[in-house]
Design an enzyme around this catalytic site. Structure first.
Site, PDB file in Angstrom:
ATOM      1  N   LYS A 114       0.717  -1.081   0.093  1.00 43.59           N
ATOM      2  CA  LYS A 114       0.020  -0.148  -0.090  1.00 43.59           C
ATOM      3  C   LYS A 114       0.681   1.347   0.202  1.00 43.59           C
ATOM      4  O   LYS A 114       0.383   2.335  -0.471  1.00 43.59           O
ATOM      5  CB  LYS A 114      -0.912   0.003   1.209  1.00 43.59           C
ATOM      6  CG  LYS A 114      -2.083  -0.976   0.949  1.00 43.59           C
ATOM      7  CD  LYS A 114      -3.080  -0.561   1.923  1.00 43.59           C
ATOM      8  CE  LYS A 114      -4.515  -1.772   1.765  1.00 43.59           C
ATOM      9  NZ  LYS A 114      -5.722  -1.640   2.493  1.00 43.59           N
ATOM     10  N   LYS A 196      -3.970 -10.815  -7.251  1.00 44.40           N
ATOM     11  CA  LYS A 196      -5.417 -10.892  -6.692  1.00 44.40           C
ATOM     12  C   LYS A 196      -6.594 -10.186  -7.403  1.00 44.40           C
ATOM     13  O   LYS A 196      -6.070  -8.857  -7.737  1.00 44.40           O
ATOM     14  CB  LYS A 196      -4.983 -10.885  -5.241  1.00 44.40           C
ATOM     15  CG  LYS A 196      -6.523 -10.990  -4.374  1.00 44.40           C
ATOM     16  CD  LYS A 196      -6.272 -10.581  -2.967  1.00 44.40           C
ATOM     17  CE  LYS A 196      -7.239 -10.746  -2.149  1.00 44.40           C
ATOM     18  NZ  LYS A 196      -7.150 -10.248  -0.640  1.00 44.40           N
ATOM     19  N   LYS A 199     -10.670  -4.649  -5.440  1.00 37.40           N
ATOM     20  CA  LYS A 199     -12.010  -3.802  -5.603  1.00 37.40           C
ATOM     21  C   LYS A 199     -11.564  -2.490  -6.302  1.00 37.40           C
ATOM     22  O   LYS A 199     -12.312  -1.978  -6.547  1.00 37.40           O
ATOM     23  CB  LYS A 199     -12.822  -3.933  -4.443  1.00 37.40           C
ATOM     24  CG  LYS A 199     -12.041  -3.502  -3.296  1.00 37.40           C
ATOM     25  CD  LYS A 199     -12.869  -3.646  -1.954  1.00 37.40           C
ATOM     26  CE  LYS A 199     -12.367  -3.304  -0.753  1.00 37.40           C
ATOM     27  NZ  LYS A 199     -13.246  -3.635   0.422  1.00 37.40           N
TER      28      LYS A 199
END
Length: 331
Positions: A114, A196, A199
């Site tokens: 992140k 992966k 969203k």
């Protein structure tokens, strides 16, 4: 309260939920509601480690709760609530910060990922949110935590924190176990099957969302990346096809052998169509129930209120014990 062992888990309301969220976590939770005391949270406090539009965050908080219920979670059998409605999460997280080592947090894979993705907002919350996650779990003395495989590092940290605190002050917390479902533990991107499904993916064809309409679901699967071969079988050399087999298996219960036999002699077009239609059919009742729930905001607010009251009853007792053990003066 119940003598059953407790389960805790939660999902961030920070974006549209994908079929990865559904297959890997939410759908599986209902299997526990008869045998465990289940506590499921909309983790809105975790969501703000990344900048959120306030109105959108509020809307998605309601949507996430509605999806929990639409996916089969009975509010009478499960404690369903919003994280920020129970202040003990943040209060326990502060204490546990003081029993978590800097080096442990700096090794967290998701923090590294992140930090690269949000390099203009590498805030302290992003660094310490694994401690808040540990507080979420330990606050309820959860024995089992259903998670995706990418969250197991956080469960290990929660276990380390619990053991460290217990070793310092005597038995206080249940040391949790992570649980990864056998099928569909990690669903990959339809566009880049080495990654992966996310969203927050900017590629509109990469992720299938629970609330996508039928035509959109089928269209996305038709565009899924496969390979130059045409045979349907699982192989490390065929990540796209392997991912589609995982998804198909999760919605049909079929084994790899059954899927290979079903599509023997057929091309990828037939396979991708079948996967798309099966997923669309599987999600249809969830979307229908979701729509009816979202039309009744008062009902959802009632679930939030009741859930927070039930969660707070447990959380206050745990926090009181922790405060007493670290030496805080009681009120």
């Amino acid at each position: 309260m119940s003598d059953k062992k407790r389960i805790f888990s939660g999902v961030q309301p920070s974006g549209k939920l994908t079929i990865g969220n559904y297959i890997g976590s939410i759908r599986n939770w209902k299997e526990f509601q008869e045998t465990y005391e289940c506590i499921y949270c909309v983790v809105d406090m975790h969501a703000v480690t990344v900048r959120q539009d306030p109105a959108e965050l509020r809307r998605r908080t309601f949507e996430t709760l509605a999806l929990y219920i639409a996916s089969g979670l009975d509010p009478e059998k499960n404690t369903l609530f919003v994280q920020s409605h129970v202040p003990q999460h943040a209060q326990l997280a502060w204490v546990l910060n003081c029993y978590t080592m800097f080096g442990e947090l700096s090794r967290m894979t998701q923090f590294k990922d992140k930090s690269r993705k949000y390099e203009n907002n590498i805030n302290a919350g992003l660094f310490t949110y694994p401690v808040l996650m540990a507080a979420d779990i330990l606050l309820y003395n959860a024995a089992l935590v259903p998670v995706g495989v990418d969250q197991m590092q956080h469960i290990e940290l929660a276990r380390d924190i619990a053991n460290r605190f217990n070793g310092t002050y005597s038995e206080t917390f249940v040391v949790p176990e992570g649980f990864i479902p056998k099928a569909g533990a990690k669903i990959m991107s339809l566009a880049e099957p080495e990654k992966k499904m996310s969203k927050s993916d900017l590629n509109g064809n990469a992720s299938v969302f629970i609330l996508d309409d039928r035509d959109t679901v089928i269209r996305k699967f038709r565009r899924a990346v496969t390979d130059s071969d045409t045979a349907v079988y699982r192989s490390p050399e065929k990540p796209g096809v392997s991912n589609l087999m995982t998804i198909y298996s999760a919605f049909t219960g079929k084994t790899d052998e059954q899927i290979v036999a079903e599509f023997d002699g057929k091309g990828y077009g037939d396979f991708k169509n079948a996967v798309g239609e099966t997923v669309a059919d599987g999600l249809a009742p969830v979307r229908e129930k979701f729509d009816s729930l979202m039309a009744d905001k008062a009902y959802l607010e009632g679930v939030m209120k009741n859930g927070a009251e039930r969660a707070s009853f447990i959380a206050r007792k745990t926090l009181s014990k922790v405060y007493r053990k670290v030496g805080f003066v009681g009120q």
